[in-house]
Design a protein around this motif. Structure first.
Motif, PDB file in Angstrom:
ATOM      1  N   THR A 175     -61.640 -32.468  62.031  1.00  0.00           N
ATOM      2  CA  THR A 175     -60.186 -32.948  61.498  1.00  0.00           C
ATOM      3  C   THR A 175     -60.160 -33.939  60.714  1.00  0.00           C
ATOM      4  O   THR A 175     -59.293 -34.294  59.918  1.00  0.00           O
ATOM      5  CB  THR A 175     -58.941 -32.748  62.517  1.00  0.00           C
ATOM      6  OG1 THR A 175     -59.341 -33.805  63.577  1.00  0.00           O
ATOM      7  CG2 THR A 175     -58.911 -31.450  63.436  1.00  0.00           C
ATOM      8  N   THR A 176     -61.176 -34.948  60.878  1.00  0.00           N
ATOM      9  CA  THR A 176     -61.071 -36.364  60.187  1.00  0.00           C
ATOM     10  C   THR A 176     -62.265 -36.505  59.227  1.00  0.00           C
ATOM     11  O   THR A 176     -62.476 -37.434  58.720  1.00  0.00           O
ATOM     12  CB  THR A 176     -60.900 -37.215  61.060  1.00  0.00           C
ATOM     13  OG1 THR A 176     -61.882 -37.346  62.020  1.00  0.00           O
ATOM     14  CG2 THR A 176     -59.794 -37.435  61.796  1.00  0.00           C
TER      15      THR A 176
ATOM     16  N   ASP B 256     -57.024 -46.613  65.069  1.00  0.00           N
ATOM     17  CA  ASP B 256     -57.594 -45.725  63.942  1.00  0.00           C
ATOM     18  C   ASP B 256     -58.606 -44.751  64.093  1.00  0.00           C
ATOM     19  O   ASP B 256     -58.920 -44.478  65.191  1.00  0.00           O
ATOM     20  CB  ASP B 256     -57.995 -46.897  63.024  1.00  0.00           C
ATOM     21  CG  ASP B 256     -57.904 -46.619  61.512  1.00  0.00           C
ATOM     22  OD1 ASP B 256     -57.942 -45.681  61.139  1.00  0.00           O
ATOM     23  OD2 ASP B 256     -58.010 -47.730  60.942  1.00  0.00           O
ATOM     24  N   ILE B 257     -58.841 -44.250  63.031  1.00  0.00           N
ATOM     25  CA  ILE B 257     -60.124 -43.344  63.259  1.00  0.00           C
ATOM     26  C   ILE B 257     -61.181 -43.786  63.536  1.00  0.00           C
ATOM     27  O   ILE B 257     -61.837 -44.912  63.372  1.00  0.00           O
ATOM     28  CB  ILE B 257     -60.207 -42.625  61.605  1.00  0.00           C
ATOM     29  CG1 ILE B 257     -59.140 -41.804  61.211  1.00  0.00           C
ATOM     30  CG2 ILE B 257     -61.610 -41.799  61.547  1.00  0.00           C
ATOM     31  CD1 ILE B 257     -59.040 -41.638  59.639  1.00  0.00           C
TER      32      ILE B 257
ATOM     33  N   ASN C   8     -65.852 -35.381  63.474  1.00  0.00           N
ATOM     34  CA  ASN C   8     -64.487 -34.841  63.987  1.00  0.00           C
ATOM     35  C   ASN C   8     -64.288 -33.974  62.699  1.00  0.00           C
ATOM     36  O   ASN C   8     -63.974 -34.386  61.823  1.00  0.00           O
ATOM     37  CB  ASN C   8     -63.410 -35.922  64.252  1.00  0.00           C
ATOM     38  CG  ASN C   8     -62.305 -35.407  64.744  1.00  0.00           C
ATOM     39  OD1 ASN C   8     -61.953 -34.254  64.351  1.00  0.00           O
ATOM     40  ND2 ASN C   8     -61.505 -35.870  65.496  1.00  0.00           N
TER      41      ASN C   8
ATOM     42  N   ALA D  50     -62.865 -38.823  56.256  1.00  0.00           N
ATOM     43  CA  ALA D  50     -61.482 -39.850  56.324  1.00  0.00           C
ATOM     44  C   ALA D  50     -62.107 -41.405  56.673  1.00  0.00           C
ATOM     45  O   ALA D  50     -63.115 -41.350  57.482  1.00  0.00           O
ATOM     46  CB  ALA D  50     -60.474 -39.372  57.309  1.00  0.00           C
TER      47      ALA D  50
ATOM     48  N   PRO E 261     -61.387 -45.239  58.335  1.00  0.00           N
ATOM     49  CA  PRO E 261     -60.466 -46.155  59.218  1.00  0.00           C
ATOM     50  C   PRO E 261     -60.111 -47.366  58.161  1.00  0.00           C
ATOM     51  O   PRO E 261     -60.658 -48.545  58.419  1.00  0.00           O
ATOM     52  CB  PRO E 261     -61.265 -46.562  60.629  1.00  0.00           C
ATOM     53  CG  PRO E 261     -62.646 -46.633  59.992  1.00  0.00           C
ATOM     54  CD  PRO E 261     -62.977 -45.560  58.781  1.00  0.00           C
TER      55      PRO E 261
END
Lengths: 264, 307
Positions: A239-240, A230-231, A237, A243, A245
Motif C-alpha cells: 500500500t505504500t 511516518d512510513i 508494503n 512512498a 517518509p
C-alpha cells in the motif's frame, strides 16, 4: 553524483558520493549507514532521497554498502558487526579526504543506526552529530523480528542453533552474526556518546519504552529522542510502495543543519 | 584470487545512469556475449536478495562481461528530465546502455536478463536491436489461458471474499473477463490500466515473440510456480501463444515451488545453474571450463556448480 569503490583490495566497498549543492564556508559532510538484509533493499530509495535532501542543505554525502552487502565485495557470510563498524570508519576517512570537512555527521537507519552509534562513541573527535533513525535498540528484539520473517520451514535465529546458515527473507545470516546481533544494546551505548544525538522513531516497538524513559542529563545534554509517525522506509508494503517518509527525512535534515550551526 | 573485477560506471546520453560492470579477471580468448541485467520494479540493480550481484559474478567467472544498471529515477540513477512515458524511457535507456557497452567494451552481442517488469522490458526491446541475441526472462507477463483460469478460479470459489470482490467489481478475474468480452465484440473499451496480460496486450506480445524468433533471438524463459497471480503451469506460455513458432529458440523452465523473487537460496542456485546450462547449449558460454564456483552461503551444499 560519483559512484566509486574505496577501501582495501580485499574489502572494496561501493559508495556514492554526492557533493553539496549549496556552498558554505565550513564544509558539512554526512555518512549514511544502511540497514541490513531486506530492510536495506527497501530503504535504498529513502536513503538516496535523504542524501539528496542533505546535499541541497549544503552537506557532502557518502552512502555506501557494507562488506558482503549491496555492490560491495564479499559475501554476507564473511561479514561481522565489527568489520561493518570498521567499514563505517573507512567511509568517514574517505569522505573527510574527499572534502574539506574535518568532522562528519553519521546518519543510520535500523541496524545502520546502531552501528553508527558504536562508531560515534569510538570516533568522537571525527563525528559532530549522530542521527539514529529507528535504531535497533535491542538485539534480542531484532532477532525475534527477523525470526518472524525467516522461512517457516527453516530454523530461525531467535534461539541458538547449530545450523550452517539461516535465511532471512532471502538473505543469509550466519549463527555467528546472529550471536552478534543478540548482544546489541543501544541503551548501554548511549552514555558513551559525547556528540549531539537525535534518536528518531517512526514506529513503536516494546524496546522503545526504555528509550523514552531515559532521564534528562544522562551525560549527554544534546540527546534528543523524538517520535514522528511516518512510513517505515525499510518495510515492503504494497500500500505504500514507492512512498517516502518525507516528514522523517525533513526532520533529520533540519536537525543536522541546526547541529552543524551549533558546533560552528 | 578474485576471478572477476568490478567497476562502477556512469553511462547514458546524459551520463546519469549508474551501473556496475563485472568482468572476468582473465579475459577469455573468444569473447562471449555480454549480459545486461535490468531492474525489477523499483528495486535497485543489486536485485532481490542480492541475486543480480551473485549472478553477475558467476557469469563473469564464466567469461562474460556483465552490466547491471539502474533506469533513470531508480536506484542511484538520476531522474530523467525528458519527461518520456516510463516504458519509452526504459527502452531508450537499454539502448543507451548497449551503446556504451559497444563503445567502452566492444560488445556487440548482448543477452538481456530481467525479472517481472524487467523481463517485459527485455522482451519489448529485444527485437528492436540487432545486438540482442538472447533473452533470459523470469516471470514475464503472460496472458491467462482457459487452463490457468480453471486453476485460478477453483480454490477461490469457496471463499466469500472472492465473491464479494466480484460483486464490487474488484475481482481481477472479473476485470479480465469484461476486457476479453469487450475486445471480442470490438467495443470501444478503455481498460482500467494498460496490461500486457489483457487481450490487446496478448496480440502485441504474440507479435513481439514471433518477431524475436524470426530475428534469431534465443529465449530462456523461467516461470515461478508460486506466482499464481500470473501462471500456474509450465506450458501456459505455449498455450497463450499457440501460433508463435518457438521451435528450438526456446528453453522453457517451470520452478514449481519457487516464489516470484526466488527468495530461497536453493531456488537462486537452481536458477543460476539453468542459466549456465542454457549458455552452453546455445553456444553462448564463455569458457571451456565447466565448473564455476558459486558464492552462496550454504557450505553444507556444493559450492561449485558444473554445467
Amino acid at each position: 553524483m560519483t559512484p566509486f569503490y574505496f577501501g582495501s583490495g580485499e574489502r572494496r566497498l561501493f559508495g556514492i558520493y554526492e557533493p553539496a549543492l549549496s556552498g558554505n564556508e565550513s564544509a558539512r559532510a554526512a555518512v549514511l549507514c544502511h540497514p541490513w538484509g531486506s530492510e536495506y533493499l527497501h530503504a535504498h530509495r529513502a536513503m538516496r532521497q535523504l542524501a539528496t535532501k542533505l546535499t541541497r542543505a549544503g552537506f557532502h554525502t557518502l552512502r555506501f554498502d557494507y562488506f558482503g552487502t549491496g555492490d560491495s565485495a564479499g559475501e554476507m557470510t564473511e561479514a561481522t558487526l565489527a568489520t561493518w563498524e570498521s567499514d563505517i570508519e573507512s567511509a568517514i576517512d574517505e569522505l573527510k579526504n574527499m572534502t574539506r570537512a574535518t568532522r562528519v555527521a553519521l546518519v543510520g537507519l535500523r541496524l545502520g543506526a546502531t552501528l553508527a552509534a558504536t562508531v560515534g562513541a569510538k570516533r568522537a573527535s571525527d563525528v559532530h552529530g549522530l542521527v539514529l533513525w529507528d535504531p535497533v535498540v535491542s538485539g534480542t528484539e531484532y532477532l525475534t523480528e527477523l525470526a518472524s520473517q525467516s522461512n517457516p520451514t527453516r530454523q530461525t535465529p531467535a534461539e541458538p542453533s547449530d545450523v550452517t546458515c539461516y535465511e532471512i527473507r532471502g538473505f543469509p545470516l550466519t549463527p555467528n552474526m546472529a550471536r552478534e546481533f543478540r548482544t546489541v544494546d543501544l541503551l548501554q551505548l548511549l552514555p558513551a556518546l559525547s556528540t549531539p544525538v537525535l534518536i528518531m522513531t517512526t514506529v513503536s516497538l516494546p524496546s522503545h519504552r526504555a528509550l523514552y524513559s531515559i532521564p534528562a542529563g544522562r551525560g549527554n545534554e544534546s540527546l534528543a529522542i523524538e517520535h514522528m509517525p511516518d512510513i517505515s522506509a525499510w518495510i515492503e508494503n504494497t500500500t505504500t510502495v514507492g512512498a517516502l517518509p518525507v516528514s522523517a527525512m525533513q526532520r533529520i535534515v533540519q536537525w543536522l543543519e541546526r547541529c552543524h550551526e551549533y558546533i560552528h | 584470487m578474485n576471478t572477476f573485477t568490478e567497476q562502477a560506471v556512469v553511462l547514458g546520453r546524459h551520463k546519469s545512469l549508474v551501473g556496475i560492470v563485472t568482468e572476468p579477471a582473465s579475459p577469455p580468448g573468444l569473447k562471449p556475449p555480454t549480459v545486461v541485467i535490468l531492474n525489477t520494479g523499483i528495486i535497485h540493480r543489486v536485485g532481490h536478495h542480492r541475486m543480480y550481484v551473485t549472478l553477475s559474478r558467476t557469469l563473469a567467472t564464466a567469461g562474460h562481461t556483465v552490466l547491471r544498471f539502474d533506469f533513470s529515477g531508480l536506484g542511484d540513477s538520476a531522474r530523467s528530465a525528458e519527461g518520456l512515458p516510463l516504458l519509452k524511457s526504459c527502452l531508450a535507456e537499454i539502448s543507451e546502455a548497449l551503446d556504451w557497452l559497444e563503445t567502452a567494451r566492444e560488445s556487440c552481442r548482448v543477452i538481456l536478463v530481467g525479472l517481472c517488469s524487467g523481463a517485459d522490458h527485455a522482451l519489448l526491446y529485444g527485437h528492436t536491436d540487432p545486438r540482442i541475441i538472447g533473452l533470459i526472462l523470469m516471470d514475464p507477463s503472460i496472458p491467462p489461458t482457459p487452463r490457468y483460469l480453471m486453476h485460478y478460479i477453483r480454490p477461490r470459489l469457496i471463499h466469500m471474499s472472492s465473491w464479494l470482490s466480484v460483486v464490487r467489481g474488484r475481482s481481477r478475474l472479473f476485470q479480465m473477463l469484461v476486457e476479453s468480452i469487450a475486445y471480442a465484440v470490438r467495443l470501444k473499451w478503455e481498460p482500467q490500466y494498460v496490461s500486457l496480460e489483457s487481450s490487446n496486450g496478448r496480440a502485441h506480445l504474440e507479435w513481439v515473440y514471433q518477431r524475436s524468433v524470426d530475428r534469431g533471438i534465443k529465449f530462456l524463459i523461467i516461470f515461478a510456480g508460486q506466482s499464481s497471480f500470473r501462471q500456474t503451469y509450465r506450458e501456459q506460455l505455449l498455450d497463450a501463444f499457440p501460433d508463435v513458432a518457438f521451435a528450438k529458440h526456446l528453453r522453457l523452465e517451470f520452478f514449481e515451488d519457487c516464489d516470484h523473487t526466488f527468495t530461497l537460496e536453493s531456488d537462486r542456485r537452481k536458477l543460476i545453474r539453468v542459466i549456465l546450462e542454457w549458455m552452453v547449449s546455445t553456444g553462448f558460454a564463455g569458457v571451456a571450463k565447466k565448473t564455476t564456483r558459486l558464492s552462496f552461503a550454504k557450505s553444507a551444499q556444493s559450492d561449485e556448480i558444473t554445467w
